[in-house]
Design a protein around this motif. Structure first.
Motif, PDB file in Angstrom:
ATOM      1  N   ARG A 160      91.896   2.135  79.417  1.00  0.00           N
ATOM      2  CA  ARG A 160      92.426   3.205  79.868  1.00  0.00           C
ATOM      3  C   ARG A 160      93.169   3.890  79.818  1.00  0.00           C
ATOM      4  O   ARG A 160      93.628   4.922  79.833  1.00  0.00           O
ATOM      5  N   GLU A 161      94.228   2.797  80.948  1.00  0.00           N
ATOM      6  CA  GLU A 161      95.723   3.195  81.486  1.00  0.00           C
ATOM      7  C   GLU A 161      96.665   2.663  79.821  1.00  0.00           C
ATOM      8  O   GLU A 161      98.080   3.201  79.661  1.00  0.00           O
ATOM      9  N   GLY A 162      96.692   1.343  78.494  1.00  0.00           N
ATOM     10  CA  GLY A 162      96.911   1.315  78.205  1.00  0.00           C
ATOM     11  C   GLY A 162      98.207   0.370  78.924  1.00  0.00           C
ATOM     12  O   GLY A 162      97.490  -0.501  80.280  1.00  0.00           O
ATOM     13  N   VAL A 163      99.659  -0.402  78.381  1.00  0.00           N
ATOM     14  CA  VAL A 163      99.917  -1.187  78.744  1.00  0.00           C
ATOM     15  C   VAL A 163     100.727  -0.518  80.157  1.00  0.00           C
ATOM     16  O   VAL A 163     101.337  -1.786  80.674  1.00  0.00           O
ATOM     17  N   ARG A 164     100.579   0.566  80.168  1.00  0.00           N
ATOM     18  CA  ARG A 164     100.984   1.168  81.718  1.00  0.00           C
ATOM     19  C   ARG A 164     100.051   0.223  82.777  1.00  0.00           C
ATOM     20  O   ARG A 164     101.319  -0.434  84.401  1.00  0.00           O
ATOM     21  N   ALA A 165      99.801  -0.054  83.302  1.00  0.00           N
ATOM     22  CA  ALA A 165      98.918  -0.658  84.178  1.00  0.00           C
ATOM     23  C   ALA A 165      99.262  -1.982  83.993  1.00  0.00           C
ATOM     24  O   ALA A 165      99.136  -2.175  84.567  1.00  0.00           O
ATOM     25  N   LEU A 166      99.104  -3.057  82.713  1.00  0.00           N
ATOM     26  CA  LEU A 166      99.617  -4.355  83.274  1.00  0.00           C
ATOM     27  C   LEU A 166     101.713  -4.096  83.865  1.00  0.00           C
ATOM     28  O   LEU A 166     101.652  -5.156  84.058  1.00  0.00           O
ATOM     29  N   ASN A 167     102.280  -3.497  83.406  1.00  0.00           N
ATOM     30  CA  ASN A 167     103.149  -3.394  83.364  1.00  0.00           C
ATOM     31  C   ASN A 167     103.273  -3.642  84.868  1.00  0.00           C
ATOM     32  O   ASN A 167     104.403  -3.660  86.001  1.00  0.00           O
ATOM     33  N   ILE A 176      94.736  -6.655  86.864  1.00  0.00           N
ATOM     34  CA  ILE A 176      95.576  -5.652  85.904  1.00  0.00           C
ATOM     35  C   ILE A 176      94.821  -4.272  86.560  1.00  0.00           C
ATOM     36  O   ILE A 176      95.219  -3.045  86.849  1.00  0.00           O
ATOM     37  N   ASP A 177      93.750  -4.496  86.464  1.00  0.00           N
ATOM     38  CA  ASP A 177      92.548  -3.315  87.156  1.00  0.00           C
ATOM     39  C   ASP A 177      92.411  -2.232  86.996  1.00  0.00           C
ATOM     40  O   ASP A 177      92.918  -0.809  87.371  1.00  0.00           O
ATOM     41  N   ASP A 178      92.738  -1.983  85.652  1.00  0.00           N
ATOM     42  CA  ASP A 178      92.959  -0.813  83.986  1.00  0.00           C
ATOM     43  C   ASP A 178      91.404  -0.003  85.160  1.00  0.00           C
ATOM     44  O   ASP A 178      90.630  -0.235  84.476  1.00  0.00           O
ATOM     45  N   GLY A 179      92.579   1.060  85.158  1.00  0.00           N
ATOM     46  CA  GLY A 179      91.396   2.592  85.746  1.00  0.00           C
ATOM     47  C   GLY A 179      90.792   2.240  86.960  1.00  0.00           C
ATOM     48  O   GLY A 179      89.559   3.660  87.047  1.00  0.00           O
ATOM     49  N   ILE A 180      92.058   2.110  87.546  1.00  0.00           N
ATOM     50  CA  ILE A 180      90.575   1.424  88.821  1.00  0.00           C
ATOM     51  C   ILE A 180      91.932   2.090  90.014  1.00  0.00           C
ATOM     52  O   ILE A 180      92.696   0.843  90.089  1.00  0.00           O
ATOM     53  N   LYS A 181      92.155   3.218  90.285  1.00  0.00           N
ATOM     54  CA  LYS A 181      92.981   3.846  90.861  1.00  0.00           C
ATOM     55  C   LYS A 181      93.172   3.005  92.302  1.00  0.00           C
ATOM     56  O   LYS A 181      94.751   3.048  92.302  1.00  0.00           O
ATOM     57  N   ASN A 182      92.322   3.001  93.210  1.00  0.00           N
ATOM     58  CA  ASN A 182      93.907   1.720  94.027  1.00  0.00           C
ATOM     59  C   ASN A 182      93.471   0.430  93.953  1.00  0.00           C
ATOM     60  O   ASN A 182      93.734  -0.085  94.843  1.00  0.00           O
ATOM     61  N   ARG A 183      93.325  -0.098  92.888  1.00  0.00           N
ATOM     62  CA  ARG A 183      93.748  -1.763  92.169  1.00  0.00           C
ATOM     63  C   ARG A 183      92.566  -2.422  93.401  1.00  0.00           C
ATOM     64  O   ARG A 183      93.126  -3.748  93.846  1.00  0.00           O
ATOM     65  N   GLY A 184      91.347  -1.894  93.608  1.00  0.00           N
ATOM     66  CA  GLY A 184      91.406  -3.037  94.567  1.00  0.00           C
ATOM     67  C   GLY A 184      90.872  -4.898  94.479  1.00  0.00           C
ATOM     68  O   GLY A 184      91.186  -4.930  95.328  1.00  0.00           O
ATOM     69  N   HIS A 185      90.620  -4.482  92.659  1.00  0.00           N
ATOM     70  CA  HIS A 185      90.211  -6.694  93.050  1.00  0.00           C
ATOM     71  C   HIS A 185      91.347  -6.799  92.690  1.00  0.00           C
ATOM     72  O   HIS A 185      91.425  -7.579  93.367  1.00  0.00           O
ATOM     73  N   ARG A 186      92.875  -6.577  92.818  1.00  0.00           N
ATOM     74  CA  ARG A 186      94.038  -6.858  92.668  1.00  0.00           C
ATOM     75  C   ARG A 186      94.397  -7.322  94.036  1.00  0.00           C
ATOM     76  O   ARG A 186      94.476  -8.996  94.505  1.00  0.00           O
TER      77      ARG A 186
END
Length: 224
Positions: free
Chosen positions: A89-96, A178-188
Motif C-alpha cells: 500500500r505504501e511502497g518503500v516508504r514503510a520499509l524506510n 514493516i507493517d505496510d498499510g497499518i497506521k499504528n504499526r501494531g505488529h511491530r
C-alpha cells in the motif's frame, strides 16, 4: 504478460497494562530458545528464533535483513527474493520508516516458547484453516483472551500477531515489522515491546492465503 501478484494480510491485537523490564546482553547461541521443544514444527521454531534475533539487536536486524530490500521495490510492488511480487500500500516508504525505527531501538529481553500459548495459537489456526476466515475472532466467537485462558492464566499483558501468506519465517517477521498499510504499526510494536517474554506459535494452511501463522505473546503465562 500479466504479473502474478501476491498479497499478505497481517493482523494484530493488544491488551495493555503494566511496567517496564531491563535489557540483558545476549550472544547468538542464546537466541534459539525453541530449539529443543517438541511441540513446535521446524517453521514455528524458526519464527521464535527470528523474533529473538530482532529483539537482541534491532539495529543490526534492520541493517542486515530489511534495509537491503529497498532495492527490490518497483513503486508499490515489492519483489521479495524467491517469492512472487507483493502489492504493498505504501511502497518503500514503510520499509524506510521501519529501518529508521529499528536503528533507534535498544536491545530487549528475548522470548521463550510456551506450550499453553502455542495451544491457544493452534486453536485459531485450526479454525481458520477450515473456515478460510481472517482476523482475531474465532468461529466460536472466541478472542485471544478466551483462547489463552483455556490453557492457563496470563499476567500483565497479552498480544497477538497473525500473518496470512509469507514463504519463510524471516519473511513473515519482516512483513509484520514493516507493517505496510497499518497506521499504528501494531505488529511491530508487539515484536518490540520489552515486557513480552513468552510466545506461542502455530502455523498451518489457509484456503485464501495458502498459509498462516499465529503468534501469541504474554509477559507471563502459567499453564493449568
Amino acid at each position: 504478460m500479466r504479473t502474478t501478484v501476491t498479497f499478505l494480510l497481517i493482523l494484530s491485537f493488544n491488551i495493555v497494562y503494566g511496567t517496564h523490564s531491563k535489557n540483558p546482553s545476549l550472544n547468538k547461541s542464546d537466541l534459539n530458545t525453541a530449539a529443543n521443544v517438541s511441540y513446535l514444527s521446524s517453521f514455528e521454531k524458526e519464527i521464535v528464533f527470528e523474533i529473538n534475533k530482532l529483539r537482541s539487536n534491532p539495529a543490526k536486524y534492520a541493517n542486515e535483513y530489511i534495509a537491503p530490500l529497498a532495492k527490490h521495490y518497483n513503486r508499490r510492488l515489492l519483489y521479495y527474493p524467491n517469492d512472487k511480487p507483493l502489492m504493498t500500500r505504501e511502497g518503500v516508504r514503510a520499509l524506510n520508516e521501519c529501518v529508521s525505527v529499528l536503528r533507534n531501538t535498544k536491545s530487549m529481553p528475548i522470548m521463550y516458547p510456551n506450550k499453553g500459548l502455542s495451544k491457544a495459537a493452534n486453536d485459531h489456526v485450526r479454525d481458520q484453516s477450515k473456515t478460510g476466515k481472517t482476523g482475531h475472532k474465532g468461529g466460536d466467537h472466541s478472542d485471544i483472551k478466551e483462547r489463552m485462558e483455556r490453557y492457563g492464566d496470563w499476567k500483565v499483558r497479552i498480544a497477538e500477531n497473525i500473518a496470512y501468506g509469507g514463504s519463510s519465517a524471516r519473511q513473515v517477521v519482516i512483513y509484520l515489522l514493516i507493517d505496510d498499510g497499518i497506521k499504528n504499526r501494531g505488529h511491530r510494536k508487539n515484536f518490540l515491546h520489552p515486557e513480552y517474554k513468552m510466545v506461542g506459535v502455530a502455523s498451518g494452511t489457509h484456503p485464501g492465503y495458502r498459509n498462516m501463522c499465529v503468534m501469541d505473546f504474554a509477559n507471563l503465562f502459567i499453564e493449568d
